[in-house]
Design an enzyme around this catalytic site. Structure first.
Site, short mmCIF file in Angstrom:
data_model
loop_
_atom_site.label_atom_id
_atom_site.label_comp_id
_atom_site.label_asym_id
_atom_site.label_seq_id
_atom_site.Cartn_x
_atom_site.Cartn_y
_atom_site.Cartn_z
N HIS A 65 57.04 -21.26 -36.48
CA HIS A 65 55.79 -20.70 -35.99
C HIS A 65 55.26 -19.66 -36.97
O HIS A 65 56.00 -19.10 -37.78
CB HIS A 65 56.00 -20.05 -34.62
CG HIS A 65 57.00 -18.93 -34.62
ND1 HIS A 65 58.35 -19.16 -34.54
CD2 HIS A 65 56.86 -17.58 -34.70
CE1 HIS A 65 59.00 -18.01 -34.57
NE2 HIS A 65 58.12 -17.03 -34.68
N CYS A 224 61.48 -7.42 -34.66
CA CYS A 224 61.77 -8.22 -35.85
C CYS A 224 60.59 -8.09 -36.80
O CYS A 224 59.55 -7.52 -36.43
CB CYS A 224 62.02 -9.68 -35.49
SG CYS A 224 60.58 -10.55 -34.81
#
Length: 721
Positions: A65, A224
């Site tokens: 993604h 992240c």
């Protein structure tokens, strides 16, 4: 998801054998529908995201993604590969692949796709139906939610003979998925009540309780580099582990769309903290004084139960720990965000490098501001400006000398902060806020005793180590509140001060003086070799740790009010070499455009400005796509430029600025010749090496896949997910 996936976006028999080929096959379907405008550019963004962290989940699922400027609307494509494709999941290849594309900046849309998909992946019947479906319309309807999958018992070998535990693995993979519910995606928090508590019954047998008998409470933060997928995967895994352990666990997801802060009362009531992150935790000081487990985000995904057990153990021992300093708030030597402080799972070498870079990153703005002010002072007031009296008593508005003296003296004051800031933020990187006071005290002592840059390094490491040692001592709960603000600063400052004044200060000062004398004595071939070496280091990793070592060495030499001539020559050589890679790549994309992809040619236009501004990271997109040709070529050009700059005797008082500080450079014409020579060498080598390579059978594979993706370590902004 009614508008995000159609039958045309489904491939039930992928012919691809690699994750890159799978992404291309699904992306081509998006492009055919006009949802992707530049196929190669989009795939470069997918490759950049994949390079940060694998997107495979347990249970045979892959979710590549990204956000991309080449996407017109949020889109989901699905592919199935019976033999499986390796997406980096611990349990093996993925046979169900979901390619998620969202327009740049469409954080909410991207989260919606991921969250909805994750909820469906928790249903074993859903994944079994996708493995069994035989037409694309039905598959698209299942994913959209228009058709409900039948509730069936999944055979052990359903859809994948190599994964006998598929049913359980799929559930585990779904537990690692992106977000468990809409409230998590929107609010960023998801409280997990302890098992057996909601109905008033006893907690789960064997579950650890707090000292007062209530269920054990944990707060967690996940983040992240992209702030989307793995952030929510880790949150989901931790929440599930909390349920299974019978504890109360609340997660704050610091995603790319922002985050909702945990209630201070929830944090205050927590018995422990879990930080699962690959970027610095924002507002981390909120968790000071708590037993803390600090790990990378993948640990939160893969071993959440271990993290819960570890934080319980720390709380039982009364061990209060602090995590990483928010190093990314400051840029590196050339603007690169600093990595998070090494967690408990990192090796000592990694943690040491990150601690040092934390201090350097906060010091660099003082170097830049002070150095430029001093250089401007010399340019306006002449080379005698350092002997001018204080401008408080002798300032004449109409005299250039007075303005030059003013700038010089302001710059000198800024330079007086260099060593304390370096030491303070090294300690901050090691021990968080309690390390600041002893770090600054030790750095100021290093400045007082003329221990210089080496003294600042030693003071920062000692201060951080002392604070970390104090934090490991078991402290009664009644005095924990005053530890960070009274006890730790008091004891650590006294210890650091004693060591710096009495024990190690004088030897370090002698070593600093010896290094300065050696630099000032460099002449002839030794100076040229040093210039070549620094040029190689500046171009080796294009803004990475080796580059920072060379830059820090140069700035340390000029970080005094009156640096020697050799120190200014070193600074000139370092900046000249650092300009070479981006300028050379910009020139190469101009003179031999056919050797580069459209994305690289666009990056080449930006590289002109980046290189001229001494931002070495401008060459990273090219090095990431073709490292074996670009990096050696850049190193060769950097070595030539560094050696020539030292040979020509060019000097530089400013630590940054590129061509915009040429008026402040000694021997500016020869300096520019040195830069041009290195750019020419690198350009020629890149053009020759790229021209010799064999093109792939497809005619574009080697040049397009992954090209143009700026790695997170070198980007100026966080890379889009």
């Amino acid at each position: 998801m009614s508008e995000m996936i159609t039958a045309d976006l489904v491939d039930l028999d992928l012919s691809a054998d690699t994750k890159e080929a799978a992404a291309r096959a699904l992306a081509e379907r998006m492009a055919a529908l006009g949802r992707v405008t530049d196929l190669d550019g989009f795939l470069a963004d997918v490759a950049a995201r994949e390079a940060q962290m694998p997107t495979g989940l347990d249970g045979g699922i892959g979710i590549p993604h990204c956000r991309s400027e080449h996407v017109t609307e949020p889109t989901l494509a699905f592919g199935r590969k019976a033999a499986g494709i390796d997406f980096g999941a611990p349990d093996g290849p993925a046979d169900l692949i979901f390619l998620i594309a969202a327009p740049a900046g469409a954080d909410d849309a991207h989260l919606t796709i991921l969250s909805a998909l994750a909820r469906q992946l928790t249903n074993t019947a859903f994944t079994a139906a996708l493995r069994a479906v035989d037409d694309t319309e039905t598959a698209a309807a299942l994913i959209r939610g228009d058709r409900t999958p039948p509730s069936v018992d999944v055979p052990a070998d359903a859809g994948n003979a190599e994964r006998p535990e598929d049913s359980g693995a799929t559930e585990a993979g779904a537990a690692d998925a992106v977000a468990s519910a809409e409230d998590t995606a929107v609010s960023g928090t998801a409280p997990v009540p302890s098992a057996g508590v909601e109905d008033g019954s006893d907690p789960v047998p064997g579950a650890t309780a707090a000292p007062d008998g209530r269920p054990f409470r944990v707060v967690a933060v996940t983040s992240c580099p992209t702030g989307i997928a793995h952030t929510y995967m880790a949150a989901e895994s931790l929440e599930n582990a909390g349920r299974e352990a019978g504890i109360e666990l609340v997660v704050e997801t610091q995603g790319s769309a922002g985050f909702t802060r945990l209630d201070p009362a929830v944090i205050a009531a927590a018995d422990g903290v879990i930080l699962a992150h690959d970027v610095p935790v924002r507002e981390k000081e909120r968790f000071a004084g708590k037993p803390t487990v600090d790990v990378g985000v993948k640990a939160g995904i893969n071993r959440p139960a271990e993290l819960v057990a570890e934080v319980r153990e720390k709380a039982a021992r009364g061990e209060v720990t602090a995590g990483s300093a928010p190093g990314s708030a400051a840029g590196s030597a050339s603007g690169t965000p600093v990595e998070r402080t090494g967690g408990t799972g990192d090796g000592y070498g990694t943690r040491l490098r990150t601690w040092l870079m934390s201090g350097v990153s906060y010091m660099v703005p003082f170097v830049a501001a002070g150095g430029l002010l001093i250089a401007l002072g010399f340019a306006i007031g002449g080379w005698q400006v350092n002997k001018a009296p204080s401008v408080m008593d002798h300032f004449v508005w109409t005299q250039a000398d007075s303005w030059g003296a003013l700038l010089f003296q302001i710059g000198g004051v800024a330079f007086n902060f260099l060593i304390p800031v370096l030491a303070g933020y090294i300690a901050y990187g090691m021990a968080d806020r309690p390390g600041l006071v002893p770090g600054f005290v030790g750095g100021s002592i290093a400045l007082t005793i003329n221990a210089g840059f080496l003294g600042g390094l030693a003071a920062g490491l000692i201060a951080g180590g002392v604070v970390m040692a104090i934090q490991k001592v078991r402290i009664p709960a009644a005095v924990r509140g005053i530890m960070p603000v009274v006890v730790i600063p008091l004891i650590s400052s006294a210890v650091v001060g004693f060591l710096m004044f009495v024990v190690i200060g004088k030897p370090i000062a002698s070593a600093q003086k010896g290094m300065t004398d050696w630099l000032n004595g460099l002449t002839g071939a030794n100076a040229v070799l040093l210039g070549a070496l620094l040029g190689l280091m500046m171009c080796f990793d294009l803004g990475g740790p080796v580059n920072k070592v060379a830059y820090t060495f140069a700035t340390a030499g000029i970080a005094v009010a009156n640096p020697g001539d050799s120190a200014m020559k070193i600074m000139a050589a370092v900046m000249a070499a650092g300009m070479v890679p981006p300028l050379a790549m910009a020139l190469a994309t101009t003179v031999r455009a056919r050797l580069f992809t459209p994305t690289e040619r666009e990056n080449g236009k930006a590289a002109w400005v980046l290189g001229a501004s001494f931002i070495t990271e401008g060459a990273i997109p090219f090095a990431a796509a073709d490292p074996l040709r670009v990096i050696p070529s850049a190193m060769a050009g950097g070595a030539v430029t560094g050696a020539l700059s030292m040979t020509f005797g060019a000097t530089l008082r400013a630590p940054h600025g590129g061509i915009f500080v040429v008026p402040l450079i000694g021997n500016p014409f020869l300096y520019l010749i040195a830069v041009a020579a290195g750019v020419g060498v690198t350009t020629a080598l890149v053009v020759v090496l790229k021209g010799l390579r064999k093109r792939s059978p497809s005619g574009a594979g080697a040049e397009s896949t992954g090209t143009g993706a700026v790695s997170p370590a070198g980007s100026k902004e966080p890379v889009a997910a």
